[in-house]
Design a protein around this motif. Structure first.
Motif, mmCIF file in Angstrom:
data_model
loop_
_atom_site.group_PDB
_atom_site.id
_atom_site.type_symbol
_atom_site.label_atom_id
_atom_site.label_comp_id
_atom_site.label_asym_id
_atom_site.label_seq_id
_atom_site.Cartn_x
_atom_site.Cartn_y
_atom_site.Cartn_z
ATOM 1 N N LYS A 67 -24.641 6.505 42.462
ATOM 2 C CA LYS A 67 -24.431 5.756 41.558
ATOM 3 C C LYS A 67 -23.898 4.510 41.889
ATOM 4 N N ILE A 68 -23.727 4.152 43.204
ATOM 5 C CA ILE A 68 -23.340 2.825 43.498
ATOM 6 C C ILE A 68 -24.474 2.012 44.327
ATOM 7 N N PRO A 69 -25.104 1.156 43.466
ATOM 8 C CA PRO A 69 -26.319 0.421 44.074
ATOM 9 C C PRO A 69 -26.004 -0.404 45.478
ATOM 10 N N VAL A 110 -17.137 9.388 37.869
ATOM 11 C CA VAL A 110 -18.466 9.038 38.357
ATOM 12 C C VAL A 110 -19.382 8.464 37.344
ATOM 13 N N GLN A 111 -19.170 8.863 35.940
ATOM 14 C CA GLN A 111 -19.984 8.297 34.968
ATOM 15 C C GLN A 111 -19.478 7.035 34.655
ATOM 16 N N ALA A 112 -18.281 6.462 34.763
ATOM 17 C CA ALA A 112 -17.732 5.291 34.559
ATOM 18 C C ALA A 112 -18.498 4.377 35.561
ATOM 19 N N ILE A 113 -18.492 4.649 36.883
ATOM 20 C CA ILE A 113 -19.116 3.798 37.996
ATOM 21 C C ILE A 113 -20.446 3.811 37.668
ATOM 22 N N ASN A 114 -21.213 4.726 37.182
ATOM 23 C CA ASN A 114 -22.606 4.723 36.968
ATOM 24 C C ASN A 114 -22.836 3.786 35.605
ATOM 25 N N ASN A 115 -21.811 3.922 34.811
ATOM 26 C CA ASN A 115 -22.253 3.007 33.572
ATOM 27 C C ASN A 115 -21.870 1.438 33.749
ATOM 28 N N ILE A 116 -20.799 1.483 34.484
ATOM 29 C CA ILE A 116 -20.398 -0.027 34.759
ATOM 30 C C ILE A 116 -21.375 -0.772 35.384
ATOM 31 N N ASP A 146 -8.379 12.552 43.685
ATOM 32 C CA ASP A 146 -8.487 11.902 44.846
ATOM 33 C C ASP A 146 -9.676 10.736 44.903
ATOM 34 N N ILE A 147 -9.117 9.425 44.833
ATOM 35 C CA ILE A 147 -10.253 8.573 44.596
ATOM 36 C C ILE A 147 -11.386 8.615 45.669
ATOM 37 N N PRO A 148 -10.695 8.091 46.733
ATOM 38 C CA PRO A 148 -11.878 7.975 48.099
ATOM 39 C C PRO A 148 -13.031 9.303 47.802
ATOM 40 N N GLN A 149 -12.550 10.317 47.775
ATOM 41 C CA GLN A 149 -13.483 11.572 47.557
ATOM 42 C C GLN A 149 -14.269 11.270 46.393
ATOM 43 N N ILE A 150 -13.747 10.819 45.355
ATOM 44 C CA ILE A 150 -14.627 10.775 44.061
ATOM 45 C C ILE A 150 -15.521 9.767 44.372
ATOM 46 N N VAL A 151 -15.081 8.580 44.749
ATOM 47 C CA VAL A 151 -15.933 7.441 45.234
ATOM 48 C C VAL A 151 -17.248 7.692 46.189
ATOM 49 N N ALA A 152 -16.879 8.687 46.892
ATOM 50 C CA ALA A 152 -17.897 8.991 48.082
ATOM 51 C C ALA A 152 -18.785 10.016 47.221
#
Lengths: 444, 460
Positions: free
Chosen positions: B128-130, B86-92, B115-121
């Motif tokens: 965090k995802i513009p 989650v932090q990575a997505i935000n930083n990227i 569980d990647i889909p759950q983390i991305v959700a």
């Protein structure tokens, strides 16, 4: 204009512009395009040059594949270290454990290659599935009568530096186990020299010419039996402070062997290294021989350097290296050549390193810890550098920007250490910076 | 004698892999991700994985290779990598601002069960995802498959996340090129163009990993398939998938999801495989083969006939990835060469079956090993027992080439010591001509070097 990651704001400074309290020795911010590697990488690079040992990577195939003969550590004899051995773990091994596979692999390799020792590197997954690697190693060692040494190098257990430490712990287990009857009084171990492009051979020759015996080189062109008797030496001479100071400290505690830190990069530092070692032995003959080596080499070197120095005056360089200690030497070398250092950074420097770096750098120099390609390219362009000195991942960035590059890491092809190395280094940056191709780059 | 340690006598091995003829899934996923425009690949694992993949790809392509990592720590490995990702997505998105992040897993994150889909959700819920940005993922544990299947999984992820039925069918054809060089992708696109076929190629690393010198460092170079085009793949009339392992999973998913039928073909190495591609394009799109392509084919055949005497009966040892290996073996046999020793580390029973079929007509049975313990150590042992005239494979074969003094053609992944592969294709008729040229140069250079004075020839 790029932004600096919020978490990284205290890892980038411009000397003279802001208060200096650099953040370092932190793990990288998640999501950063860091140039850093992992614990396994640290252990692997330190132990890898030991040429008469089998290095087996316990885990899925990748870790063994990516580290197959990439470092260019030369051996004057066996080349076992240049082969790639993997237990190549599969899904069922991950579920049921990889101990049996490891055991069988070890038996096969020991029978095939009769190595003098085996290093078993644990990769990330071993730390999770909980294989008792220690027990397997103990058993195989007992059955075969050679050291079979587990290396605790699970990738996630810290940074590359922690990998150095694991490697040092393994090396420490080997020391003190050999016969030291042929080790003379005037004897040293060379630590942190990995014989890239044959550099250890240059350094060893200096010491030999000084009348000093080199008991073990850790680990360049390394041999198990030399390491086993390393405790017989009376001084540890440590280069690349990041990777092996820990071993020197442990050997001091365990065997009472003092150590000194040196660098063999740049004539100033080589000369100092030789004098420091000579002074340790407090022997006028050794000191005189050191003087002669330095004088003879300098007499040859200085007129050669002069030719390049004139052409390189006023050029600008960016340094981004693994350990900060190398940066210190590079700054001195570049300054001698009349090249301004506009950026200096490292992947793993500590507080003291960065303080020293700040003292050494000119006003306006960018000082950076654990950088990434965007930052590097930004500062290189802003500061109009003519050259980047770095490793594999920095090379194409330099070339895309249309400036020179020198690999001062695994991929150096010619020795950069010693007096010869000073000239080689100068020639290499001269060839790169002065290459006619940059004239045709867009925007020039 | 670097490999002096390789003994001639072959002993059955069960456990150990020596000098592997494959690497792990994540690097294939990273390579595939780079074929999306504006994409930052992301390695969900320890920092080392990402560093190794970037270094290897950099050495192979001589280009900057950008990718981020979750930088796993001890804590992440115990409590899961959610916080890191989650932090990575935000930083990227804050700093590098890509259009899309393509996450692939590693052995570490798979084993701890993230569980990647759950983390991305969660990242989505946390804002965090513009808007207009994407995070996709593929599961690529290093203990399964190889770099080839990792590539295939990430290509499939592109379908899973993007392909949709929108405005009804269009006369456009999807081209899935397989795990090939950017130059090869360009060549397949060019052939489609010559055939007057509108196409969407995905992934497409041309322009990204064989980019021009611009005097600038571009985090996201021009090139790569756009997200919009990826969405439109669901409306295409059909898909041509090149290479079973690297392309079929995506093609099948697209058929299931959007009812886009697919034709699975070999990667077009050699004239037979290229003929099949051209025929398929002709059949699917109902266009005719233009003279320009006939001309290319004719030239290739001319080159082969002119020089057949130097090819016929030459014995070859090969190591490559299955999707390349199959058409390559077919090609070598078609020009009279004998592929006698063949290894690929990538597992797959069907690969082995096809290789056996292809080589069944040879004078003697070929040595073929696929999957576990199919490594370069074994290949070297075979060669010691039964010498060959030529080696074809990645850079790692150079140890054998040197020790046994055998000519070598560099082909496949990785090539760490030469340039050209990213610029000049080996697929299609033109690519086939380049392969022939490389093979002949290797054989004839050796002949020139090794012939005694009296039989050293000016004209060949």
């Amino acid at each position: 204009m790029i932004e600096i990651l919020k978490e990284r704001k205290n890892q980038v400074f411009e000397k003279g512009k802001s208060a200096y309290d650099i953040g370092c020795e932190q793990s990288s911010a998640a999501g950063s395009v860091s140039q850093r590697a992992c614990v396994f990488c640290g252990s692997r690079v330190v132990l890898y040059p030991i040429a008469d040992a089998v290095h087996i990577v316990h885990g899925p195939v990748g870790c063994a594949a990516y580290t197959w003969d990439i470092r260019g550590s030369m051996s004057s004899g066996p080349e076992l270290h240049r082969l790639s051995f993997s237990t190549d773990l599969k899904e069922k091994d991950v579920i049921f454990g990889g101990e049996k596979k490891l055991y069988n692999s070890l038996l096969y390799l020991i029978e095939r290659y009769s190595p003098n020792a085996v290093f078993v590197y644990s990769t990330c997954i071993i730390g999770i599935i909980g294989d008792d690697v220690e027990a397997v190693c103990r058993r195989v060692s007992k059955e075969n009568g050679i050291p079979v040494l587990p290396v605790h190098s699970e990738g996630f257990r810290g940074t590359k530096k922690d990998g150095y430490r694991s490697a040092c712990e393994v090396l420490l287990k080997l020391t003190g186990t050999g016969d030291v009857s042929d080790v003379r009084k005037n004897s040293i171990n060379i630590l942190g020299e990995f014989n890239l492009a044959g550099e250890a051979w240059i350094i060893r020759k200096y010491y030999k010419d000084m009348g000093i015996q080199v008991t073990a080189t850790l680990t360049g062109d390394g041999r198990i039996n030399d390491i086993r008797k390393a405790h017989g030496a009376s001084l540890n001479v440590v280069q690349c402070s990041g990777s092996m100071t820990y071993l020197a400290q442990m050997m001091e505690r365990e065997f009472g062997i003092p150590y000194i830190r040196v660098s063999y990069f740049g004539m100033e530092d080589v000369a100092r290294a030789l004098y420091d070692v000579a002074r340790h032995f407090n022997d006028e003959d050794i000191l005189e021989k050191a003087r002669k080596i330095v004088t003879d080499n300098m007499t040859l070197l200085l007129p050669e350097l002069k030719k390049y120095k004139e052409k390189l005056q006023g050029k600008k360089a960016a340094i981004y290296v693994g350990g900060a200690f190398k940066a210190f030497s590079l700054i001195k070398i570049l300054r001698y050549l009349g090249i301004d250092v506009v950026l200096a950074g490292s992947q793993t420097g500590n507080k003291d390193d960065y303080e020293l770096l700040r003292e050494m750098c000119d006003e306006g120099t960018i000082i950076v810890d654990d950088s990434n390609p965007l930052e590097l390219s930004k500062y290189v362009q802003e500061k109009k550098a003519d050259l980047i000195i770095g490793g594999v991942k920095e090379r194409p960035i330099a070339y895309k920007l249309g400036i020179g590059f020198c690999d001062h890491n695994h991929e150096r092809k010619i020795p950069l250490a010693g007096f010869e190395g000073m000239l080689n280094f100068t020639k290499e940056i001269y060839r790169s910076v002065m290459s006619p191709v940059w004239r045709f780059m867009p925007g020039r | 004698m670097l490999l002096r340690h390789t003994p001639k006598e072959i002993k059955e091995r069960t456990a150990i892999t020596i000098n592997p003829a494959k690497t792990c899934q994540p690097i294939g996923a990273m390579y595939a991700s780079l074929g999306i425009h504006g994409c930052l690949p992301h390695s969900h694992g320890s920092q080392g994985c990402c560093a190794y993949h970037r270094s290897t790809l950099t050495r192979h392509y001589k280009e900057p290779v950008m990718a981020a990592t979750s930088s796993f720590t001890e804590g992440a490995s115990v409590f899961g990598g959610q916080a890191n990702l989650v932090q990575a997505i935000n930083n990227i998105f804050t700093v590098y601002n890509p259009d899309i992040i393509a996450v692939h897993t590693t052995c570490l994150s798979e084993t701890i069960g993230d569980d990647i889909p759950q983390i991305v959700a969660k990242a989505m819920t946390d804002g965090k995802i513009p808007d207009g940005k994407y995070v996709i993922h593929a599961n690529t544990p290093s203990y399964a498959g190889s770099h080839v299947t990792g590539f295939g999984s990430m290509v499939k992820a592109m379908v899973d996340y993007f392909s949709e039925n929108t405005a009804g069918k269009r006369e456009v054809y999807n081209l899935i090129p397989g795990y090939v060089e950017p130059s090869d992708m360009e060549e397949v696109k060019r052939l489609a163009n010559e055939m007057k076929i509108d196409s969407i190629m995905f992934p497409d690393t041309s322009g990204i990993l064989n980019g021009p010198q611009t005097g600038r460092f571009e985090m996201f170079p021009e090139g790569g398939v756009s997200i919009n085009d990826l969405k439109l793949t669901g409306d295409s009339a059909a898909t041509i998938a090149l290479g079973k392992l690297s392309s079929e999973p995506a093609a099948r998913a697209l058929d299931t999801k959007c009812k886009v039928p697919y034709k699975l073909l070999d990667i077009p190495i050699g004239f037979l495989a290229t003929d099949r591609l051209i025929m398929a394009m002709q059949d699917l799109a109902g266009t005719t083969v233009p003279y320009s392509i006939e001309l290319e084919r004719g030239r290739m055949m001319d080159m082969i006939t002119d020089m057949q005497q130097y090819l016929h009966g030459k014995r070859v040892a090969l190591s490559a990835d299955p999707d390349q290996l199959i058409p390559l073996v077919e090609f070598l046999i078609s020009i009279g060469m004998d592929p006698v020793h063949i290894v690929t580390g990538t597992p797959g029973k069907k690969t082995e079956k096809r290789l056996r079929e292809l080589t069944s007509g040879m004078k003697s049975e070929a040595n073929i090993k696929v999957g576990a313990n199919a490594d370069l150590f074994l290949l070297h042992q075979w060669i010691k027992n039964d010498p060959v005239d030529l080696l074809i494979g990645n850079t790692y074969l150079k140890y054998i080439a040197r020790d046994e003094d055998i000519s070598m053609v560099r082909f496949g992944f990785p090539i760490l010591d030469r340039v050209g592969h990213s610029y000049f294709p080996t697929v299609g008729y033109r690519g086939g001509m380049r392969l022939i040229e490389m093979i002949l140069n290797a054989l004839l250079d050796a002949k020139d070097r090794k012939s005694p004075d009296e039989s050293f020839e000016l004209v060949m």
